[in-house]
Enzyme design. Structure first.
Site, mmCIF file in Angstrom:
data_model
loop_
_atom_site.group_PDB
_atom_site.id
_atom_site.type_symbol
_atom_site.label_atom_id
_atom_site.label_comp_id
_atom_site.label_asym_id
_atom_site.label_seq_id
_atom_site.Cartn_x
_atom_site.Cartn_y
_atom_site.Cartn_z
ATOM 1 N N GLY A 33 0.829 -1.208 0.000
ATOM 2 C CA GLY A 33 0.000 0.000 0.000
ATOM 3 C C GLY A 33 0.857 1.249 0.000
ATOM 4 C CG ASN A 34 -0.240 4.776 -1.448
ATOM 5 O OD1 ASN A 34 -0.906 5.624 -0.865
ATOM 6 N ND2 ASN A 34 -0.665 4.178 -2.555
ATOM 7 N NE ARG A 35 3.824 7.491 5.770
ATOM 8 C CZ ARG A 35 4.811 8.017 6.482
ATOM 9 N NH1 ARG A 35 6.059 7.647 6.231
ATOM 10 N NH2 ARG A 35 4.568 8.893 7.426
ATOM 11 C CB SER A 36 -2.852 8.098 -0.025
ATOM 12 O OG SER A 36 -4.070 8.812 -0.173
ATOM 13 C CB ALA A 101 -1.663 7.776 -3.433
#
Ligand code: CTP
Ligand code: CA
Length: 226
Positions: A33-36, A101
């Protein structure tokens, strides 16, 4: 801005917003995943609804309530699902604001069973590139007014202007990530770029920045598409 439309600068228009991260599954219990957080995109969706637009929101995995006034919300998980949902909804949209994102890569194969640890050996994941949603839209002959986001840790202006050109966007909103700004923060600061100009929106709450962004989108939309 947009004196003749005033507070209802997007009245009569359908606006599609994507928000949040995407999760790319590795196996039944793990993902990339990512930090959005989705906060900026949700704020944009709320501001567009306040400006009178009929808003559809495609959301990645976030823990946020649907903002007031949003007409339709479609929840997705992966970049491929977001790509499909946005392309389908974009056929009816006048404006697409891509605040999500989107994961650039996904595991080439998703394991159907939990991957087991093998002590002492390294694990190699092969990743395949995901389709670019904005680029897919701009390649279509008839497509909505396209607004991108660019979250950058460095060389913000040149990367953002490059994305504006290469993806064939009408506008891009760039922000520097880090130092208490951007992902996961309540505040943000944006610079908007279009082909012939730029405007800096100084540090403010995401809801306030979203209102300013929406006012600029409305003005540029009315100037170029009526
Ligand atoms: N975007 C998209 N589809 C993707 C990846 C990104 O539509 N598969 C959109 C994002 O929603 C955003 C814009 O493209 O509006 C820029 O995303 P960003 O990640 O900053 O740019 P990339 O082109 O993916 O380049 P990089 O991650 O290498 O900086
Ligand atoms: Ca990316």
């Amino acid at each position: 801005l947009v004196a003749s439309f005033g507070e209802r600068s997007l009245a009569g228009l359908k606006v599609l917003v994507s928000a949040g991260p995407t999760y790319e599954d590795i196996d039944p219990v793990r993902f990339i995943g990512n930090r959005s957080s989705g906060k900026m995109g949700f704020a944009v969706a709320e501001a567009a609804a306040q400006a009178g637009a009929e808003v559809s929101l495609v959301a990645g995995p976030v823990s946020l309530a649907t903002p007031p006034g949003v007409a339709q919300r479609i929840d997705v998980r992966s970049a491929a699902q977001m790509h499909a949902a946005v392309l389908q909804a974009a056929a009816q949209a006048d404006i697409y604001i891509g605040a999500a994102a989107v994961g650039d890569y996904r595991p080439q194969e998703v394991a159907t069973q939990k991957l087991k640890k093998h002590d002492g050996s390294e694990l190699v994941l092969r990743l395949a590139e995901n389709p670019d949603i904005l680029a897919s839209l701009s390649a279509q002959t008839a497509h909505p007014f396209l607004v991108g986001f660019a979250a950058e840790t460095h060389d913000v202006a040149s990367y953002a202007q490059g994305k504006l050109r290469h993806k064939g966007l009408d506008m891009i909103a760039a922000n520097q990530v880090g130092g208490g700004l951007g992902f996961e923060a309540a505040d943000n600061a944006l610079t908007l770029y279009w082909a012939d100009a730029a405007v800096a929106l100084p540090r403010a709450e995401k809801s306030e920045l979203a209102r300013q962004l929406v006012a600029h989108v409305a003005e540029r939309y009315r100037a170029t598409r009526g």
